[in-house]
Design an enzyme around this catalytic site. Structure first.
Site, PDB file in Angstrom:
ATOM      1  N   GLY A  17       7.725   1.021  18.945  1.00 28.41           N
ATOM      2  CA  GLY A  17       9.592   0.647  18.362  1.00 28.41           C
ATOM      3  C   GLY A  17       9.290   1.974  19.816  1.00 28.41           C
ATOM      4  O   GLY A  17      10.632   1.443  20.143  1.00 28.41           O
ATOM      5  N   GLN A  56      11.534   5.018  11.530  1.00 27.82           N
ATOM      6  CA  GLN A  56      11.996   6.239  10.086  1.00 27.82           C
ATOM      7  C   GLN A  56      12.108   5.319   8.858  1.00 27.82           C
ATOM      8  O   GLN A  56      11.475   5.779   7.968  1.00 27.82           O
ATOM      9  CB  GLN A  56      11.340   7.376  10.577  1.00 27.82           C
ATOM     10  CG  GLN A  56      10.968   8.460  12.059  1.00 27.82           C
ATOM     11  CD  GLN A  56       9.465   8.582  11.140  1.00 27.82           C
ATOM     12  OE1 GLN A  56       9.244   8.601  10.058  1.00 27.82           O
ATOM     13  NE2 GLN A  56       8.728   8.512  12.213  1.00 27.82           N
ATOM     14  N   HIS A  60       3.155   0.202  12.165  1.00 29.74           N
ATOM     15  CA  HIS A  60       2.201   1.537  12.139  1.00 29.74           C
ATOM     16  C   HIS A  60       3.018   2.685  11.665  1.00 29.74           C
ATOM     17  O   HIS A  60       2.382   4.341  10.323  1.00 29.74           O
ATOM     18  CB  HIS A  60       1.392   1.989  13.238  1.00 29.74           C
ATOM     19  CG  HIS A  60       2.519   3.682  14.506  1.00 29.74           C
ATOM     20  ND1 HIS A  60       2.191   4.364  14.156  1.00 29.74           N
ATOM     21  CD2 HIS A  60       3.209   2.640  15.472  1.00 29.74           C
ATOM     22  CE1 HIS A  60       2.880   4.945  15.432  1.00 29.74           C
ATOM     23  NE2 HIS A  60       3.480   3.936  15.655  1.00 29.74           N
ATOM     24  N   CYS A  75       5.142  13.357  20.071  1.00 28.89           N
ATOM     25  CA  CYS A  75       4.853  13.343  21.161  1.00 28.89           C
ATOM     26  C   CYS A  75       5.263  15.167  22.223  1.00 28.89           C
ATOM     27  O   CYS A  75       4.511  15.440  23.468  1.00 28.89           O
ATOM     28  CB  CYS A  75       6.111  12.524  22.167  1.00 28.89           C
ATOM     29  SG  CYS A  75       6.852  11.780  20.762  1.00 28.89           S
TER      30      CYS A  75
HETATM   31  C1  PLP Z   1       6.780   6.416  15.943  1.00 28.94           C
HETATM   32  C2  PLP Z   1       8.850   6.653  16.585  1.00 28.94           C
HETATM   33  C3  PLP Z   1       8.605   6.114  18.361  1.00 28.94           C
HETATM   34  C4  PLP Z   1       7.831   4.868  18.473  1.00 28.94           C
HETATM   35  O1  PLP Z   1       7.226   4.564  17.740  1.00 28.94           O
HETATM   36  P1  PLP Z   1       5.780   3.684  18.625  1.00 28.94           P
HETATM   37  O2  PLP Z   1       5.540   2.464  17.846  1.00 28.94           O
HETATM   38  O3  PLP Z   1       4.986   4.989  18.450  1.00 28.94           O
HETATM   39  O4  PLP Z   1       6.362   3.186  20.079  1.00 28.94           O
HETATM   40  C5  PLP Z   1      10.162   5.669  17.886  1.00 28.94           C
HETATM   41  N1  PLP Z   1      11.241   6.571  17.485  1.00 28.94           N
HETATM   42  C6  PLP Z   1      10.835   6.729  16.006  1.00 28.94           C
HETATM   43  C7  PLP Z   1      11.959   7.239  15.570  1.00 28.94           C
HETATM   44  C8  PLP Z   1       9.960   7.061  15.242  1.00 28.94           C
HETATM   45  O5  PLP Z   1       9.437   7.915  14.677  1.00 28.94           O
END
Ligand code: PLP
Length: 394
Positions: A69, A178, A200, A323
């Site tokens: 993401g 999400q 994931h 984070c």
């Molecule tokens: C988890 C998340 C990300 C980051 O995704 P990754 O695959 O962990 O880099 C970005 N935006 C939102 C809203 C997330 O929940």
């Protein structure tokens, strides 16, 4: 042990694991190689691309595979910034409760001379489309608003915002990490130009995701190198990961209606139970929220201590985003919806999954109730509140 942190990451589905393992054993060729073993990998990659495109109402040529993401967010924002710069448009609209992958990418652009306006996130955790419309300027090159918030779970009026952007001719990106696999997302009906997703978060593997970008938008190159992904994203493709992502997404979409109904019932049971704890409050709209998200503030306690003690009781949850844990600042999302520092510090996010039961929910409520009471027993803030030295906010 009850796992209630599915917004941070989900357990891979058995089918996704199966797909990944068997491909690592059998289709480990390089998709760019011309011999049969490479071409087999290429075929698997393209089949996955088609399945993923179908799941969100896109065309397979509109899908670029990424490492997740965060990368998809960065590539989308870079793309819009580059297109804007060519037209002398260097204004970007977003909101204060975006994921850091978006907010930090925007900060970088600000240092490069772009101007960023953050539209208001209201107390209920929602953005008002008319306010987005009013904030769009002649020089706006991008509106980026997340589909559903990762901390408080609120689902934004994406279709209305998309329609406004389309009418005004402004590119619209949404971080749908999400949302995809959890609630219906259709890039056509929602008028989305670019969308980020991550495997994931829907029972696929970590380290793989995708960016959808509407046909005709010249995607900028974030990772330079070989000609993979039509020259838009270099690096040998993660074929087993991508195929497992497609498998997980197909499964999630097939089960979506049933899972959402079941999880919503458990979610509401949790909300009802937690509301009975004095001086507590739900964060974000009670209805326009993800089926699996519960987020509460409890006055007079520290979220971090609550988490650690809940872990001892076998409940794994979060105080916000993964984070920000480890830092002492309260969540930027809770501050954005107007929670004051002290209250924002006492937050708890429970993100349940398809396998969370009503019994689990009752056990969570009981564990939280006991722990909040225990922590309040020796909290100086709680003492100030109960002796009237400080007024209660919740
Ligand atoms: C988890 C998340 C990300 C980051 O995704 P990754 O695959 O962990 O880099 C970005 N935006 C939102 C809203 C997330 O929940």
């Amino acid at each position: 042990m009850i796992y209630a942190d599915n917004a941070a990451t989900t357990k891979m589905s058995p089918a996704a694991v199966q797909t990944m393992v068997s491909l690592m054993q059998e289709a480990w060729g390089n998709p760019s190689s011309l011999y049969a073993h490479g071409q087999k990998a290429k075929e698997i990659l393209e089949k996955a691309r088609g399945d993923i495109a179908t799941a969100i109402g896109a065309d397979s040529r509109e899908i670029i595979f990424t490492s997740g993401g965060s990368e998809a967010d960065n590539q989308a924002i870079l793309t819009a910034a580059d297109i804007g710069a060519k037209k002398g448009k260097k204004h970007i609209l977003s909101s204060a409760f975006e994921h850091h992958a978006v907010l930090h990418a925007l900060k970088k652009l600000e240092r490069q001379g772009y101007e960023v306006t953050l539209v208001d996130v209201h107390e209920n955790g929602l953005i008002v489309p008319e306010e987005v419309e009013a904030a769009i300027r002649e020089d706006t090159c991008l509106v980026t608003i997340m589909y559903a918030n990762n901390e408080i779970g609120t689902i934004q009026p994406i279709r209305e915002i998309g329609r406004i952007c389309r009418e005004k001719g402004v590119l619209f990106h949404t971080d749908a990490v999400q949302a995809v696999g959890h609630i219906p997302v259709d890039v056509g009906e929602d008028h989305i130009d670019m969308l980020s997703a991550s495997a994931h978060k829907f029972h696929g593997p970590k380290g793989v995701g995708f960016l959808y970008r509407k046909k005709g938008i010249p995607a900028s190159v974030l990772i330079e190198g070989g000609a993979q992904e039509r020259g838009r994203r270099a690096g040998t493709e993660n074929v087993p990961g991508v195929a497992a992502m497609a498998e997980a997404l197909k499964e999630s979409c097939a089960n979506m209606a049933r899972s959402a109904a079941q999880m919503t019932a458990i979610r509401d049971r949790l909300i009802e139970g937690l509301r009975a704890i004095p001086h507590s409050a739900l964060n974000g709209d009670a209805v326009k929220r993800l089926p699996g998200n519960v987020n509460f503030c409890f006055e007079g306690i520290e979220g971090e201590s609550l988490l650690l003690l809940l872990d001892d009781k076998g409940v794994q949850a979060s105080s916000g985003s993964a984070c920000t844990s480890g830092s002492l600042d309260p969540s930027h999302v809770l501050l954005a919806i107007g929670r004051v520092h002290d209250v924002a510090h006492g937050s708890l996010r429970l993100s349940i999954g398809e396998d969370t039961t009503a019994l689990d929910a009752d056990a969570i409520v009981e564990a939280v109730r006991q722990t909040v009471e225990y922590l309040r027993g020796f909290s100086p803030i709680w003492r100030d509140l109960t002796t009237g030295k400080k007024p209660f906010i919740l």
